[in-house]
Design a protein around this motif. Structure first.
Motif, PDB file in Angstrom:
ATOM      1  N   CYS A 263      42.057  32.844  29.021  1.00 56.86           N
ATOM      2  CA  CYS A 263      43.220  32.590  29.878  1.00 56.86           C
ATOM      3  C   CYS A 263      44.275  31.980  28.983  1.00 56.86           C
ATOM      4  O   CYS A 263      44.126  31.587  27.954  1.00 56.86           O
ATOM      5  N   HIS A 265      45.979  29.340  29.071  1.00 53.26           N
ATOM      6  CA  HIS A 265      46.314  27.800  28.571  1.00 53.26           C
ATOM      7  C   HIS A 265      45.106  27.784  27.237  1.00 53.26           C
ATOM      8  O   HIS A 265      45.387  26.936  26.410  1.00 53.26           O
ATOM      9  N   THR A 310      44.670  34.151  34.781  1.00 50.77           N
ATOM     10  CA  THR A 310      45.192  32.989  34.867  1.00 50.77           C
ATOM     11  C   THR A 310      44.249  31.836  34.911  1.00 50.77           C
ATOM     12  O   THR A 310      44.232  30.575  34.695  1.00 50.77           O
ATOM     13  N   HIS A 312      44.093  30.370  37.917  1.00 47.11           N
ATOM     14  CA  HIS A 312      44.959  29.652  38.733  1.00 47.11           C
ATOM     15  C   HIS A 312      44.343  28.881  39.671  1.00 47.11           C
ATOM     16  O   HIS A 312      43.392  29.098  40.502  1.00 47.11           O
ATOM     17  N   ILE A 331      44.111  24.253  36.154  1.00 46.28           N
ATOM     18  CA  ILE A 331      45.480  24.626  35.572  1.00 46.28           C
ATOM     19  C   ILE A 331      46.305  25.524  36.511  1.00 46.28           C
ATOM     20  O   ILE A 331      45.651  26.822  37.069  1.00 46.28           O
ATOM     21  N   SER A 332      47.473  25.355  36.845  1.00 43.41           N
ATOM     22  CA  SER A 332      48.333  26.063  37.614  1.00 43.41           C
ATOM     23  C   SER A 332      49.161  27.119  36.928  1.00 43.41           C
ATOM     24  O   SER A 332      49.974  26.557  36.245  1.00 43.41           O
ATOM     25  N   GLY A 333      48.886  28.345  36.870  1.00 41.26           N
ATOM     26  CA  GLY A 333      49.615  29.304  35.872  1.00 41.26           C
ATOM     27  C   GLY A 333      50.211  30.462  36.470  1.00 41.26           C
ATOM     28  O   GLY A 333      50.475  31.220  35.599  1.00 41.26           O
ATOM     29  N   LEU A 336      53.682  31.304  35.386  1.00 41.23           N
ATOM     30  CA  LEU A 336      54.121  31.318  34.065  1.00 41.23           C
ATOM     31  C   LEU A 336      53.185  31.972  33.302  1.00 41.23           C
ATOM     32  O   LEU A 336      53.337  31.952  31.991  1.00 41.23           O
ATOM     33  N   SER A 337      52.170  32.722  33.727  1.00 36.71           N
ATOM     34  CA  SER A 337      51.298  33.316  32.835  1.00 36.71           C
ATOM     35  C   SER A 337      51.958  34.594  31.776  1.00 36.71           C
ATOM     36  O   SER A 337      51.414  34.440  30.584  1.00 36.71           O
ATOM     37  N   ALA A 340      54.106  32.465  29.199  1.00 43.27           N
ATOM     38  CA  ALA A 340      53.386  31.737  28.351  1.00 43.27           C
ATOM     39  C   ALA A 340      52.797  32.631  27.246  1.00 43.27           C
ATOM     40  O   ALA A 340      52.529  32.300  26.015  1.00 43.27           O
ATOM     41  N   THR A 406      52.306  21.218  36.391  1.00 36.44           N
ATOM     42  CA  THR A 406      52.324  22.165  35.311  1.00 36.44           C
ATOM     43  C   THR A 406      51.997  21.345  33.782  1.00 36.44           C
ATOM     44  O   THR A 406      52.746  20.807  33.699  1.00 36.44           O
ATOM     45  N   TYR A 408      52.834  23.301  31.423  1.00 35.33           N
ATOM     46  CA  TYR A 408      53.954  24.051  30.607  1.00 35.33           C
ATOM     47  C   TYR A 408      55.254  23.131  30.947  1.00 35.33           C
ATOM     48  O   TYR A 408      56.102  23.725  30.328  1.00 35.33           O
TER      49      TYR A 408
END
Length: 445
Positions: A263, A265, A310, A312, A331-333, A336-337, A340, A406, A408
């Motif tokens: 992922c 993150h 993600t 997510h 993680i909420s992504g 932004l994946s 990032a 987030t 991020y």
């Protein structure tokens, strides 16, 4: 090209053969040709010239918790798919939990599909779930078109989705292998987790110690043994432990039908930088140390890890407490994946072609979506138009997620999605969205 309705032109188009200047001809929902940049535009076709912005195939995210119905206050199809579209994702596959009911019977799948039908801004498919008591439901779900079945080897965090012990795993795997389905697994060993120190509190180091690498490594070793026993197709979800990579590579070399994801993150955030009490960084397995992250990047580069998704997994803000032991892990992504990943990838010498391979081509291939994941003739006209050199600072208030928490926040990222196209129609541009036009997808092979 004479019947094309749309021509999308750029000096930088990512195709399976690499990046090049090209004109993409689209008729209806389908790419009908990928032609030289200066190919003539046929009479009646609309030209969309995006200049030097990069046109890449819409991303395919095969690991998303939408939580709808039942926990829609955590996310929901409307907000999840808007966030995905804003981030260049044109297809997602929804996990069978944390919705109520979970997608573990044919009736529950139909409920999920009804709820999603008029809310999806992008195309949406569904995973089924493998529970201790639903082996009889697996084949009907497969025949109804779910893309595979998720199982946990340790507690999932929600009571309605219990984990499988080794005997239950064998029963479910044998049934799924009988129709050559795909089993996707959250691999952490419950005994190792139970024996790890559980101090709780705001210190991230204590949380990291509570989810040790050997819990992942042991679970993956047992999963490999079972996959070999049943000649089953098995996919390891959200790999975070670099220590498991040698056994994964060995199993694949020996012919075990094993695929692996990680992922953003795990590839962009490190344990050393997580502030105490900042549970927006909490996920399971956890974000690990920088040296471990280097191993994951190497595994992506050499193909030991197949793809990036993600995972997510949002929640309401009140569940993100300062106590890592009790805070919701996720993680909420979605939105932004891509930036990032692109920010981290370019720092490590990778190109956008690599990011597309990990987040679009291979994810589409994992679930058999042969009309997704590439810009070539016969595929769906799904595109993300990206300025790869423009940067932005992540402002949670600008996110489309229902709960704008987030990990991020405040980071400067490369890559601004200028527009997203779904099956030949622009569905978002500069923050403006069309009405939902996504389709519900089912497995076709």
């Amino acid at each position: 090209m004479s019947e094309a309705e749309l021509v999308l032109r750029s000096t930088r188009v990512i195709t399976p053969e690499g990046m090049r200047a090209a004109s993409i001809a689209v008729t209806g929902e389908t790419i009908t040709a990928v032609l030289p940049y200066d190919a003539p535009v046929p009479d009646g076709a609309r030209l969309e010239d995006v200049g030097d912005h990069v046109v890449l195939p819409g991303l395919v995210d095969t690991h998303v918790h939408v939580n709808d119905p039942g926990r829609t206050e955590w996310e929901g199809f409307w907000t999840a798919t808007r966030a995905a579209a804003a981030g260049g994702i044109t297809t997602l596959v929804d996990m069978p939990l944390n919705s109520l009911p979970p997608t573990t019977t044919l009736g529950h799948l139909r409920t999920k599909q009804r709820v999603a039908a008029d809310k999806a801004h992008i195309d949406v498919g569904f995973w089924g779930g493998a529970l201790p008591d639903n082996v009889k439901d697996l084949r009907p779900l497969h025949e109804a078109g779910v893309f595979g079945f998720k199982a946990f080897l340790s507690p999932s965090g929600v009571d309605e989705f219990p984990h499988l012990d080794q005997e239950q795993l064998a029963r479910s795997m044998a049934e799924i292998a009988a129709f050559d389905g795909l089993l996707i697994v959250h691999a952490e060993d419950p005994h190792h987790l139970a024996s790890a120190p559980q101090q709780g509190g705001p210190e991230y180091a204590h949380f990291l110690a509570s989810r040790p690498r050997d819990a992942e490594d042991t679970a993956i070793a047992s999963l490999i043994a079972q996959a070999k026993r049943f000649d089953a197709r098995v996919h390891v979800l959200h790999l975070s432990s670099g220590d498991a990579l040698p056994m994964i590579a060995e199993a694949r070399a020996a012919g075990v039908r094993l695929t692996v994801e990680t992922c953003p993150h795990y590839l962009t955030l490190t344990a050393e930088e997580v502030p105490d009490g900042a549970s927006e960084f909490k996920c399971c397995p956890p974000i690990r140390e920088a040296a471990n992250q280097d191993l994951l990047w190497q595994a992506l580069a050499d193909g030991t890890v197949d793809c990036v998704v993600t995972d997510h997994s949002p929640s309401t803000t009140d569940l993100k407490t300062r106590d890592f032991a009790t805070a919701w892990g996720g993680i909420s992504g979605l939105q932004l994946s891509l930036p990032a990943m692109w920010t981290a990838a370019r720092e490590r010498g990778h190109g956008l072609e690599d990011v597309v391979r990990w987040m679009s081509a291979r994810t589409a291939g994992l679930v058999g979506l042969d009309r997704k994941g590439a810009i070539e003739t016969g595929r769906d006209a799904d595109f993300a138009v990206l300025d790869p050199d423009e940067t932005f600072v992540v402002d949670p208030a600008a996110l489309q997620h229902r709960n704008r928490v987030t990990a991020y926040a405040g980071r400067r990222l490369y890559g601004v999605v200028k527009s997203t196209w779904l099956r030949g129609r622009r569905i978002v541009a500069d923050g403006d969205f069309t009405e939902p036009e996504g389709q519900l997808l089912t497995r076709t092979t």
